[in-house]
Design an enzyme around this catalytic site. Structure first.
Site, PDB file in Angstrom:
ATOM      1  N   ASP A 136       1.617  -0.811   0.148  1.00 40.89           N
ATOM      2  CA  ASP A 136       0.605  -0.311  -0.311  1.00 40.89           C
ATOM      3  C   ASP A 136       0.636   1.204  -0.150  1.00 40.89           C
ATOM      4  O   ASP A 136       1.910   1.392   0.465  1.00 40.89           O
ATOM      5  CB  ASP A 136      -1.081   0.235   1.792  1.00 40.89           C
ATOM      6  CG  ASP A 136      -1.835  -0.772   1.331  1.00 40.89           C
ATOM      7  OD1 ASP A 136      -2.538  -1.131  -0.169  1.00 40.89           O
ATOM      8  OD2 ASP A 136      -2.525  -1.264   2.227  1.00 40.89           O
ATOM      9  N   TYR A 137       0.309   2.513  -0.809  1.00 44.44           N
ATOM     10  CA  TYR A 137       0.623   3.775  -0.356  1.00 44.44           C
ATOM     11  C   TYR A 137       1.722   3.989   0.899  1.00 44.44           C
ATOM     12  O   TYR A 137       2.917   4.602   1.381  1.00 44.44           O
ATOM     13  CB  TYR A 137      -0.307   4.456  -1.216  1.00 44.44           C
ATOM     14  CG  TYR A 137       0.422   6.309  -0.760  1.00 44.44           C
ATOM     15  CD1 TYR A 137       0.840   7.232  -1.985  1.00 44.44           C
ATOM     16  CD2 TYR A 137       0.042   6.740   0.046  1.00 44.44           C
ATOM     17  CE1 TYR A 137       1.300   8.144  -2.050  1.00 44.44           C
ATOM     18  CE2 TYR A 137       0.056   8.326   0.351  1.00 44.44           C
ATOM     19  CZ  TYR A 137       0.862   8.811  -0.400  1.00 44.44           C
ATOM     20  OH  TYR A 137       1.424  10.279  -0.497  1.00 44.44           O
TER      21      TYR A 137
END
Length: 312
Positions: free
Chosen positions: A116-117
């Site tokens: 995930d970012y």
């Protein structure tokens, strides 16, 4: 070894099965966020003829999703007057291509799994199609072993955690087993849910969790927190974040699931991909380790109690 003018000094005596920052290459990226200038590092923790593996900072995209792929800093033209132009963010893929043009001539790195970012930690890229195929099979068949660290709200209490019907003690001492299905929330574009009334399909999801140390967050709020180790059996979207919220230990800095929200925002999601084991059939397994990024955030209740970050 020298790649694109950058010397990468692998430790000659470091066994393949226990690699810890095998080189000192670190790329610095200065990115302005509001009025604060943030320094981000992209350490390369493993490199051979098939794979390049980095320690991704939090709040950094893996790649840019726009199909036009403009260069960093260029502006994507607006589709109409009601759609503002969107500036392309610097991302891991861009950094690798600019730092290692010899490794990625006229091509993007082969991304073989997701992170995930907002999550930091180990991120793998393949350097060619055969390598991408081999390592992708390991992830698809769940043969890899991933370990995460998270800083969660609250002081861990075994009895309160076990009061949840979907939590049991694991066979390994100190570990707990969460067996709780999750699915996409039809009312929210990116959120997941454990509530069958909010999802068209809940999928089985299992996570092992072990509390390591409790203390206070080094933050103006000084909320009580616990450092935990996590091993997901399944790989559902936001699985660790949803499972931890379900046992009343939301991850600190999780703007999507955290309850209550810590104010002011600490600047990142306190979730880190800490270790990864790649069990290749014809070679010795590759075991990668990264540092614990949350030491500077945790003031232990009992300083003499050392957290267990060793292999288990």
């Amino acid at each position: 070894m020298t790649i694109s003018g950058n010397e990468i000094r692998n430790e000659p005596d470091a066994p393949v099965t226990n690699i810890k920052f095998v080189n000192d290459l670190s790329r610095l990226l200065m990115k302005e966020k509001g009025s604060v200038l943030v320094e981000e590092k992209l350490p390369v923790i493993f490199l051979n003829e098939r794979f390049l593996i980095v320690d991704k900072p939090a709040n950094l995209r893996i790649d840019w999703p726009n199909p036009h792929k403009p260069r960093a800093g260029e502006v994507i033209p607006a589709n109409d007057e009601n759609t503002p132009a969107l500036e392309r963010e610097v991302n891991v893929s861009d950094l690798l291509q600019s730092n290692f043009p010899e490794l990625f001539p006229n091509k993007h790195p082969y991304l073989v799994h997701q992170l995930d970012y907002a999550t930091s930690g180990i991120l793998c890229f393949a350097l060619n199609k055969p390598a991408a195929r081999d390592i992708s099979k390991l992830f698809d068949r769940r043969l890899t072993k991933k370990t995460y660290l998270a800083l969660v709200q609250g002081v861990w209490d075994d009895d309160k955690v076990l009061a949840h019907s979907f939590v049991t003690r694991d066979a390994k001492p100190g570990w707990f087993y969460i067996d709780l299905a999750i699915g996409k929330n039809r009312e929210h574009r990116i959120a997941m849910t454990i509530d069958p009334s909010e999802s068209d399909l809940l999928k089985e999801s299992q996570t092992r969790v072990k509390p390591l140390m409790s203390g206070y967050l080094k933050h103006p709020s000084r909320v009580p927190v616990t450092l935990v180790k996590l091993k997901p059996f399944t790989g559902r979207t936001h699985q660790l974040r949803v499972h931890l919220r379900a046992i009343d230990h939301s991850i600190v800095g999780d703007l999507l699931y955290e309850e209550p929200i810590i104010d002011p925002f600490p600047g990142r999601l306190m979730l880190h991909a800490h270790k990864l084991r790649l069990p290749f059939q014809n070679d010795r397994p590759i075991v990668l380790n990264t540092k614990n990024p949350f030491e500077e955030w945790l003031e232990p209740i009992d300083p003499a109690n050392n957290s267990d970050l060793g292999p288990q």
